[in-house]
Design a protein around this motif. Structure first.
Motif, PDB file in Angstrom:
ATOM      1  N   ASN A  55      -4.911  39.048  -8.686  1.00  0.00           N
ATOM      2  CA  ASN A  55      -4.068  37.746  -7.886  1.00  0.00           C
ATOM      3  C   ASN A  55      -2.532  38.033  -7.467  1.00  0.00           C
ATOM      4  OD1 ASN A  55      -1.861  35.309  -7.448  1.00  0.00           O
ATOM      5  ND2 ASN A  55      -4.133  34.088  -8.208  1.00  0.00           N
ATOM      6  N   LEU A  56      -2.403  38.569  -6.432  1.00  0.00           N
ATOM      7  CA  LEU A  56      -0.934  38.793  -6.372  1.00  0.00           C
ATOM      8  C   LEU A  56       0.008  38.411  -6.283  1.00  0.00           C
ATOM      9  CD1 LEU A  56      -1.350  40.739  -2.585  1.00  0.00           C
ATOM     10  CD2 LEU A  56      -1.038  41.486  -3.924  1.00  0.00           C
ATOM     11  N   LYS A  57      -0.235  36.404  -6.564  1.00  0.00           N
ATOM     12  CA  LYS A  57       0.871  35.543  -6.869  1.00  0.00           C
ATOM     13  C   LYS A  57       1.207  35.722  -7.590  1.00  0.00           C
ATOM     14  CE  LYS A  57       0.155  32.320  -2.541  1.00  0.00           C
ATOM     15  NZ  LYS A  57      -0.409  33.469  -1.739  1.00  0.00           N
ATOM     16  N   ARG A  61       4.678  38.490  -6.362  1.00  0.00           N
ATOM     17  CA  ARG A  61       4.769  39.311  -4.320  1.00  0.00           C
ATOM     18  C   ARG A  61       4.071  38.430  -4.183  1.00  0.00           C
ATOM     19  NH1 ARG A  61       3.442  45.545  -4.184  1.00  0.00           N
ATOM     20  NH2 ARG A  61       3.307  46.141  -5.848  1.00  0.00           N
ATOM     21  N   GLU A  64       3.352  38.314   1.909  1.00  0.00           N
ATOM     22  CA  GLU A  64       2.531  39.600   2.804  1.00  0.00           C
ATOM     23  C   GLU A  64       3.069  39.273   3.808  1.00  0.00           C
ATOM     24  OE1 GLU A  64      -1.961  39.250   0.824  1.00  0.00           O
ATOM     25  OE2 GLU A  64      -0.882  37.587  -0.266  1.00  0.00           O
ATOM     26  N   ASP A  86       5.296  48.387  -2.306  1.00  0.00           N
ATOM     27  CA  ASP A  86       5.048  47.293  -2.024  1.00  0.00           C
ATOM     28  C   ASP A  86       3.704  47.590  -1.125  1.00  0.00           C
ATOM     29  OD1 ASP A  86       6.895  45.658  -3.728  1.00  0.00           O
ATOM     30  OD2 ASP A  86       7.374  45.734  -1.349  1.00  0.00           O
ATOM     31  N   LEU A  88       0.073  47.824   0.868  1.00  0.00           N
ATOM     32  CA  LEU A  88      -1.339  47.945   0.005  1.00  0.00           C
ATOM     33  C   LEU A  88      -2.329  48.518   0.981  1.00  0.00           C
ATOM     34  CD1 LEU A  88      -1.347  44.167  -0.207  1.00  0.00           C
ATOM     35  CD2 LEU A  88      -0.829  45.427  -1.925  1.00  0.00           C
ATOM     36  N   ALA A 104       2.572  44.063   0.084  1.00  0.00           N
ATOM     37  CA  ALA A 104       2.823  42.217  -0.383  1.00  0.00           C
ATOM     38  C   ALA A 104       4.093  42.981  -1.728  1.00  0.00           C
ATOM     39  CB  ALA A 104       1.818  41.981  -1.652  1.00  0.00           C
TER      40      ALA A 104
END
Length: 147
Positions: A55-57, A61, A64, A86, A88, A104
């Motif tokens: 989960n990026l959040k 991060r 996006e 950063d 992806l 992200a």
């Protein structure tokens, strides 16, 4: 690949941690038969690996972006992107735009720092991602789909 291999792939894409016993029950085979099919799919390169989706959040991060580049130095831009924490994904594409970068990052400030650092490699056009969907299961084409 037959329909059982397709079912196996779908199940593994939905949950790579599924037990062989549960997978065997789902596709109506014995566990050894499923293990053998998975081994063959791995040997054929159909299954390339098993990954954790993060989960990026929750990894802080929250920003996006998709950045389109008209690159003046493709190899250097690719090297820069591959080394940047950063980034992806980085896609070299044909057309007016030469690279598409998905990243992200932590904040608008760190996004700005990335853009500034990438400027020597080309002209960026930045698009902030507001929301997204991603296909979780890729289904192989059936032979009759290709005709």
């Amino acid at each position: 690949m037959d329909h059982i291999d397709t079912q196996i792939l779908q199940q593994l894409q939905q949950n790579a941690k599924i037990s062989m016993k549960e997978l065997a029950t789902t596709v109506h085979l014995s566990s050894p038969a499923v293990i053998e099919r998975i081994r063959k799919l791995e040997e054929q390169g159909v299954i390339e690996g098993y990954h954790a989706k993060v989960n990026l959040k929750k990894m802080e991060r929250t920003i996006e972006a998709i950045i389109l580049f008209k690159s003046i130095d493709c190899k250097s831009l690719s090297s820069f992107c591959n080394a940047h924490p950063d980034v992806l994904a980085c896609y070299r594409v044909a057309g007016e735009i030469s690279y598409i970068v998905k990243l992200a990052t932590y904040s608008v400030e760190t996004l700005e720092q990335f853009i500034d650092a990438a400027m020597p490699y080309g002209t960026p056009s930045t698009n902030i991602v507001l929301s997204s969907t991603e296909k979780q299961v890729i289904t192989p084409f059936a032979d009759n789909d290709l005709e």
